[in-house]
Each structure stands twice: as C-alpha cells, then as structure tokens.
Design an enzyme around this catalytic site. Sequence first.
Site, PDB file in Angstrom:
ATOM      1  N   SER A  20       7.901  -3.292   0.430  1.00 37.73           N
ATOM      2  CA  SER A  20       6.275  -3.538   1.146  1.00 37.73           C
ATOM      3  C   SER A  20       5.597  -4.128   0.233  1.00 37.73           C
ATOM      4  O   SER A  20       4.672  -5.300   0.345  1.00 37.73           O
ATOM      5  CB  SER A  20       5.728  -2.791   2.248  1.00 37.73           C
ATOM      6  OG  SER A  20       5.538  -1.622   2.014  1.00 37.73           O
ATOM      7  N   GLY A  21       5.271  -3.449  -1.656  1.00 37.51           N
ATOM      8  CA  GLY A  21       4.516  -3.926  -2.117  1.00 37.51           C
ATOM      9  C   GLY A  21       5.031  -5.200  -3.115  1.00 37.51           C
ATOM     10  O   GLY A  21       5.796  -5.603  -2.961  1.00 37.51           O
ATOM     11  N   VAL A  23       5.295  -4.975  -6.870  1.00 34.46           N
ATOM     12  CA  VAL A  23       6.768  -4.836  -7.166  1.00 34.46           C
ATOM     13  C   VAL A  23       8.263  -4.962  -6.435  1.00 34.46           C
ATOM     14  O   VAL A  23       9.269  -6.008  -6.554  1.00 34.46           O
ATOM     15  CB  VAL A  23       6.714  -4.038  -8.107  1.00 34.46           C
ATOM     16  CG1 VAL A  23       8.063  -3.259  -9.170  1.00 34.46           C
ATOM     17  CG2 VAL A  23       5.865  -3.375  -9.092  1.00 34.46           C
ATOM     18  N   ARG A  48       3.411   3.130   6.765  1.00 34.43           N
ATOM     19  CA  ARG A  48       2.713   2.161   7.312  1.00 34.43           C
ATOM     20  C   ARG A  48       3.666   1.141   7.401  1.00 34.43           C
ATOM     21  O   ARG A  48       2.909   0.271   8.679  1.00 34.43           O
ATOM     22  CB  ARG A  48       1.943   2.152   6.261  1.00 34.43           C
ATOM     23  CG  ARG A  48       0.721   2.785   6.247  1.00 34.43           C
ATOM     24  CD  ARG A  48      -0.072   2.882   4.822  1.00 34.43           C
ATOM     25  NE  ARG A  48       0.235   3.141   3.741  1.00 34.43           N
ATOM     26  CZ  ARG A  48       0.946   4.121   2.815  1.00 34.43           C
ATOM     27  NH1 ARG A  48      -0.130   5.712   3.257  1.00 34.43           N
ATOM     28  NH2 ARG A  48       0.969   4.271   2.346  1.00 34.43           N
ATOM     29  N   SER A  49       4.205   0.539   7.032  1.00 30.06           N
ATOM     30  CA  SER A  49       5.099  -0.524   6.754  1.00 30.06           C
ATOM     31  C   SER A  49       6.299  -0.502   7.506  1.00 30.06           C
ATOM     32  O   SER A  49       7.098  -1.738   8.026  1.00 30.06           O
ATOM     33  CB  SER A  49       4.922  -1.223   5.702  1.00 30.06           C
ATOM     34  OG  SER A  49       5.917  -0.302   5.052  1.00 30.06           O
ATOM     35  N   CYS A 137       4.130  -1.514 -17.411  1.00 26.88           N
ATOM     36  CA  CYS A 137       4.052  -3.420 -17.892  1.00 26.88           C
ATOM     37  C   CYS A 137       3.710  -3.745 -19.756  1.00 26.88           C
ATOM     38  O   CYS A 137       4.411  -4.597 -19.670  1.00 26.88           O
ATOM     39  CB  CYS A 137       3.434  -4.253 -16.994  1.00 26.88           C
ATOM     40  SG  CYS A 137       1.497  -3.187 -16.632  1.00 26.88           S
ATOM     41  N   GLN A 164      -5.711  -7.602 -18.063  1.00 24.36           N
ATOM     42  CA  GLN A 164      -4.248  -7.616 -16.782  1.00 24.36           C
ATOM     43  C   GLN A 164      -5.432  -7.832 -15.659  1.00 24.36           C
ATOM     44  O   GLN A 164      -6.680  -7.633 -15.180  1.00 24.36           O
ATOM     45  CB  GLN A 164      -4.545  -5.973 -16.803  1.00 24.36           C
ATOM     46  CG  GLN A 164      -3.882  -5.533 -18.358  1.00 24.36           C
ATOM     47  CD  GLN A 164      -3.373  -3.786 -18.161  1.00 24.36           C
ATOM     48  OE1 GLN A 164      -3.696  -3.456 -19.195  1.00 24.36           O
ATOM     49  NE2 GLN A 164      -3.167  -3.117 -17.270  1.00 24.36           N
ATOM     50  N   ARG A 243      -9.625  -4.985 -16.960  1.00 26.59           N
ATOM     51  CA  ARG A 243      -8.899  -5.720 -15.983  1.00 26.59           C
ATOM     52  C   ARG A 243      -9.927  -6.723 -15.641  1.00 26.59           C
ATOM     53  O   ARG A 243     -11.110  -6.831 -15.995  1.00 26.59           O
ATOM     54  CB  ARG A 243      -9.111  -4.644 -14.608  1.00 26.59           C
ATOM     55  CG  ARG A 243      -9.034  -4.860 -13.436  1.00 26.59           C
ATOM     56  CD  ARG A 243      -7.188  -5.134 -13.067  1.00 26.59           C
ATOM     57  NE  ARG A 243      -6.410  -3.708 -12.690  1.00 26.59           N
ATOM     58  CZ  ARG A 243      -5.379  -3.847 -12.975  1.00 26.59           C
ATOM     59  NH1 ARG A 243      -4.381  -3.760 -13.607  1.00 26.59           N
ATOM     60  NH2 ARG A 243      -5.173  -2.539 -12.784  1.00 26.59           N
ATOM     61  N   HIS A 250      -0.531 -10.470 -17.377  1.00 24.91           N
ATOM     62  CA  HIS A 250      -1.785 -10.104 -18.392  1.00 24.91           C
ATOM     63  C   HIS A 250      -1.577 -10.927 -19.586  1.00 24.91           C
ATOM     64  O   HIS A 250      -0.389 -11.661 -19.902  1.00 24.91           O
ATOM     65  CB  HIS A 250      -0.596  -8.491 -18.348  1.00 24.91           C
ATOM     66  CG  HIS A 250      -1.052  -7.594 -17.619  1.00 24.91           C
ATOM     67  ND1 HIS A 250      -1.840  -7.984 -15.859  1.00 24.91           N
ATOM     68  CD2 HIS A 250      -0.927  -6.353 -17.249  1.00 24.91           C
ATOM     69  CE1 HIS A 250      -1.919  -6.521 -14.932  1.00 24.91           C
ATOM     70  NE2 HIS A 250      -1.125  -5.964 -15.875  1.00 24.91           N
ATOM     71  N   GLN A 323       3.488  -9.943 -15.493  1.00 21.75           N
ATOM     72  CA  GLN A 323       3.998  -8.448 -15.037  1.00 21.75           C
ATOM     73  C   GLN A 323       4.463  -7.663 -14.513  1.00 21.75           C
ATOM     74  O   GLN A 323       5.367  -6.993 -14.026  1.00 21.75           O
ATOM     75  CB  GLN A 323       2.557  -7.372 -15.622  1.00 21.75           C
ATOM     76  CG  GLN A 323       2.420  -6.719 -14.672  1.00 21.75           C
ATOM     77  CD  GLN A 323       1.364  -7.531 -14.169  1.00 21.75           C
ATOM     78  OE1 GLN A 323       0.902  -9.900 -13.936  1.00 21.75           O
ATOM     79  NE2 GLN A 323       0.851  -7.686 -12.615  1.00 21.75           N
TER      80      GLN A 323
HETATM   81  P1  NAP Z   1       1.330  -1.320  -4.012  1.00 21.28           P
HETATM   82  O1  NAP Z   1       1.617  -3.413  -3.976  1.00 21.28           O
HETATM   83  O2  NAP Z   1       0.423  -1.000  -3.679  1.00 21.28           O
HETATM   84  O3  NAP Z   1       2.964  -0.968  -3.464  1.00 21.28           O
HETATM   85  C1  NAP Z   1       3.171  -0.229  -3.712  1.00 21.28           C
HETATM   86  C2  NAP Z   1       4.515   0.537  -2.634  1.00 21.28           C
HETATM   87  O4  NAP Z   1       4.618   2.049  -2.091  1.00 21.28           O
HETATM   88  C3  NAP Z   1       4.528  -0.383  -0.934  1.00 21.28           C
HETATM   89  O5  NAP Z   1       5.755  -0.331  -0.227  1.00 21.28           O
HETATM   90  C4  NAP Z   1       4.120   1.176  -0.452  1.00 21.28           C
HETATM   91  O6  NAP Z   1       4.266   1.703   1.740  1.00 21.28           O
HETATM   92  C5  NAP Z   1       4.951   2.083  -1.043  1.00 21.28           C
HETATM   93  N1  NAP Z   1       4.345   3.256  -0.565  1.00 21.28           N
HETATM   94  C6  NAP Z   1       3.087   3.890  -1.037  1.00 21.28           C
HETATM   95  N2  NAP Z   1       3.217   5.534  -0.661  1.00 21.28           N
HETATM   96  C7  NAP Z   1       4.220   5.544   0.090  1.00 21.28           C
HETATM   97  C8  NAP Z   1       5.248   7.096   0.502  1.00 21.28           C
HETATM   98  N3  NAP Z   1       4.077   7.605   0.361  1.00 21.28           N
HETATM   99  N4  NAP Z   1       6.144   6.577   0.782  1.00 21.28           N
HETATM  100  C9  NAP Z   1       6.701   5.710   1.106  1.00 21.28           C
HETATM  101  N5  NAP Z   1       6.820   4.889  -0.046  1.00 21.28           N
HETATM  102  C10 NAP Z   1       5.323   4.835  -0.596  1.00 21.28           C
HETATM  103  O7  NAP Z   1       1.679  -1.831  -5.849  1.00 21.28           O
HETATM  104  P2  NAP Z   1       2.952  -2.321  -6.929  1.00 21.28           P
HETATM  105  O8  NAP Z   1       1.805  -2.669  -6.831  1.00 21.28           O
HETATM  106  O9  NAP Z   1       3.851  -2.790  -6.073  1.00 21.28           O
HETATM  107  O10 NAP Z   1       3.585  -0.385  -7.633  1.00 21.28           O
HETATM  108  C11 NAP Z   1       4.215   0.332  -7.537  1.00 21.28           C
HETATM  109  C12 NAP Z   1       4.993   0.875  -8.217  1.00 21.28           C
HETATM  110  O11 NAP Z   1       5.019   0.142  -9.410  1.00 21.28           O
HETATM  111  C13 NAP Z   1       3.423   1.900  -9.320  1.00 21.28           C
HETATM  112  O12 NAP Z   1       3.909   3.211  -9.820  1.00 21.28           O
HETATM  113  C14 NAP Z   1       2.861   1.162 -10.496  1.00 21.28           C
HETATM  114  O13 NAP Z   1       2.372   2.200 -11.204  1.00 21.28           O
HETATM  115  C15 NAP Z   1       3.984   0.735 -11.095  1.00 21.28           C
HETATM  116  N6  NAP Z   1       4.446  -0.414 -11.634  1.00 21.28           N
HETATM  117  C16 NAP Z   1       3.683  -1.724 -10.720  1.00 21.28           C
HETATM  118  C17 NAP Z   1       3.267  -3.113 -11.182  1.00 21.28           C
HETATM  119  C18 NAP Z   1       2.549  -3.859 -11.428  1.00 21.28           C
HETATM  120  O14 NAP Z   1       2.408  -4.867 -11.875  1.00 21.28           O
HETATM  121  N7  NAP Z   1       1.807  -4.557 -10.057  1.00 21.28           N
HETATM  122  C19 NAP Z   1       3.599  -2.638 -13.132  1.00 21.28           C
HETATM  123  C20 NAP Z   1       4.604  -2.156 -13.265  1.00 21.28           C
HETATM  124  C21 NAP Z   1       4.633  -0.886 -12.494  1.00 21.28           C
HETATM  125  P3  NAP Z   1       3.536   1.166   2.725  1.00 21.28           P
HETATM  126  O15 NAP Z   1       3.496  -0.617   2.537  1.00 21.28           O
HETATM  127  O16 NAP Z   1       4.297   1.328   3.362  1.00 21.28           O
HETATM  128  O17 NAP Z   1       1.960   1.089   2.500  1.00 21.28           O
END
Ligand code: NAP
Length: 343
Positions: A20-21, A23, A48-49, A137, A164, A243, A250, A323
Amino acid sequence: MTPVHPLPNRPLTVAVLGASGAVGQELLQLLQERNFPVSELRLLASARSAGQICQWNGQAIAVQEVSESSFQDVDLVLASAGGSVSRQWREAVVSAGAVMVDNSSAFRMDDDVPLVVPEVNPQAAAEHNGVIANPNCTTILLTLALAPLAAKRSMHRVVVSTYQSASGAGARAMEELKDLSRVVLDGGTPNSEVLPHSLAFNLFLHNSPLQSNSYCEEEMKMVHETRKIMGLPGLRFTATCVRVPVLRAHSEAVNVEFAEPFPVKEARELLAAAPGVELLEDPASNRFPMPTDVTGRDPVVVGRIRQDISEENALEFWLCGDQIRKGAALNAIQIAELLLPAA
Ligand code: NAP
C-alpha cells in the site's frame, strides 16, 4: 554464501510486502509493465490497510495483513515496508524457500547480502543467502552515473549534495506537501505531522539521525553503499543531503575527482552510452535536467557536465532521477529479473 539457484522456470508466486506504500504501488505497476512472470500476486501490509483493494493486471486483489503463513509457497518477496518489518519477516521468507529483494536499509551492509544496481554490479546478485538488498535511492541514481566514469579513470573522491523530494519519505509525506502548500497559499500556518518540518515553500537538511561525526544517517548510507556497490572501499566520499519541496524525483549536484584530468567530451560520450543514463544538455537555451523531466521515467538524466575550475582532475555534473522508480521499485524488479532463468 551459497551459489544462487535461479528463480524457478515457471510463472512465480510473488509477494509485495508494503504493497500500500509509495514504493509498493510502483512495484505493482512495474510488475505489470515489465511482464514479470507472475502466477499469483500477494499484497501484504499492516492491519491498517488490510482489506484495501488494488487493481492489478485486470484483477482486484485485497491487501492482507502480513503473517507467518503469508510466505508459504512464495518464490519472490519484494519488500518495501521499512527495516524493522524486513528484519521481522526475513527468517519466515528464507525458510519458506523464497528470495527477498529488500528496499530497506536493514541488510545492505551485511557481508552476506549483495547490494545491487543491475547496470553497475549485476555479478553481485549471483550469490546470496536468500536476501538481496536494494541500495538507498540517492545511491542508486548516483552510481549509475559514476560507474561508467570510474571504469575509465581511477576515481579518487566524490562530493555530492542531494535535493531529495517528499516522495522519498513515503506516500504520506507527498500528501502532506500538497496539503501544507495549500495551507500556505491560503495564508495559514503549516503544521507538519509526517515530516519533522513543513516542506511547503521550505527545505531542510535530511532528518535521518545524526551520527557521532555530525553526518546524518542518509549521508553515511551514501558513503558506505557507494563504496560497496562500486567495489571501491577506499573511495573518498562526502555528502550533504537536503529535503526539498519537490513532490517526486531526486536531484544531485556531483563533483568527482580522478587521478588525472577527464576530458568533458569523453565523459559526455561515456555517460550518453551508459545503460540507465540519459543526457540532457542544451546550453544554448540553458536547459538541463529537472525533476519533472524524469518523473515516472526509468533513466537517470545527467547534464551540465563541466570541468571543475578549482581542480584540474575533477568534473562537475548534475543529475535527476525518479527515486520511487529507478531509486527503488524498478531497481528491485531488475534485481529479480537477474535471477530469472535465461530465456
Ligand atoms: P510508505 O509509503 O510509508 O509505505 C510503507 C509501507 O509499509 C506501507 O505499505 C505500509 O502498510 C507498510 N508497513 C508499515 N509498517 C508495517 C508493518 N508493521 N507490517 C507490514 N507492513 C507495514 O513508504 P515507502 O516510501 O513506500 O518506503 C518503503 C520502504 O522503501 C522503506 O524502507 C524506505 O526506506 C524504502 N525506500 C523508499 C524510497 C522512496 O523513494 N520512497 C526509496 C528507496 C527505498 P500500511 O499501509 O498498512 O501502513
């Protein structure tokens, strides 16, 4: 490490952890776009989702709360739910016989975990213990541009400043930037809840925890991960991560010093030919890469390559990359593609 056995030669059961996030959603799109061989797709997140419906390849698939049984009969887990979640489920994934490609920083610097940018060090994916890490990233975007130059002349030092976007902090940070921008435009006071400060018409130094050397964690990730991916443990490297109020993609200002002068023309030719890199240089109209040029696109776009006027052995350039895409989801799927049996 044991030699890798490739992923099975049949359509795969794939789990997206963090579906749901920001990425996770990009992963779903790319699995479809790239015709990844999927027989069953499991969408996993927190309670949550759970129950949320995602459309994928003509199917409506419900997100499930991750549990011990989620990984039964799974071949591949694309994890993007943060480091603690990846740590929590690693054993269950590996003992189910699946391979985890992990977007978090949890295992990146572990000796037995390859850290892979497929255009730079694909050979590193050849051996693993069930986990392959996707780099930070900003590091993925940077190494795509550094690798073709380092292959030509000995690289001594890198100085990078990052710009970023909100999306680097996840889907909720993107919504917050939009919401708080409206608040400011309406004359109100923006109060942030997701990011530590409001990004609306503002910027701030990356808020990851400060280390004892006064660099933040994000900056030190760039240092360590770039060295590991490029196989240059002694590379002198310093970074400042910022940021900025960009929704997605980025940018990085890069200064690279070599053992000898590096002609700009040659650097330009090498970068133009490098996999995953595109040049955008239009000095006549003073037009160089911008985040909006790369949003939703695969390549890292490089421009404004110039001789450093303060150091004859150094080059300066600028790059932009999406990114969420190349810096996360696309790179993860490209890693998985390295494990597919040859057609
Ligand atoms: P995000 O939009 O906040 O999404 C987080 C995801 O993780 C959601 O699906 C969330 O589900 C799930 N989650 C959180 N806590 C959980 C738990 N306890 N058990 C199972 N699922 C859980 O974050 P994001 O930006 O996609 O980033 C995700 C990961 O990728 C992080 O490690 C981040 O550092 C890495 N990353 C991100 C980027 C970027 O550009 N955004 C780039 C490189 C790496 P719910 O909806 O249920 O909360």
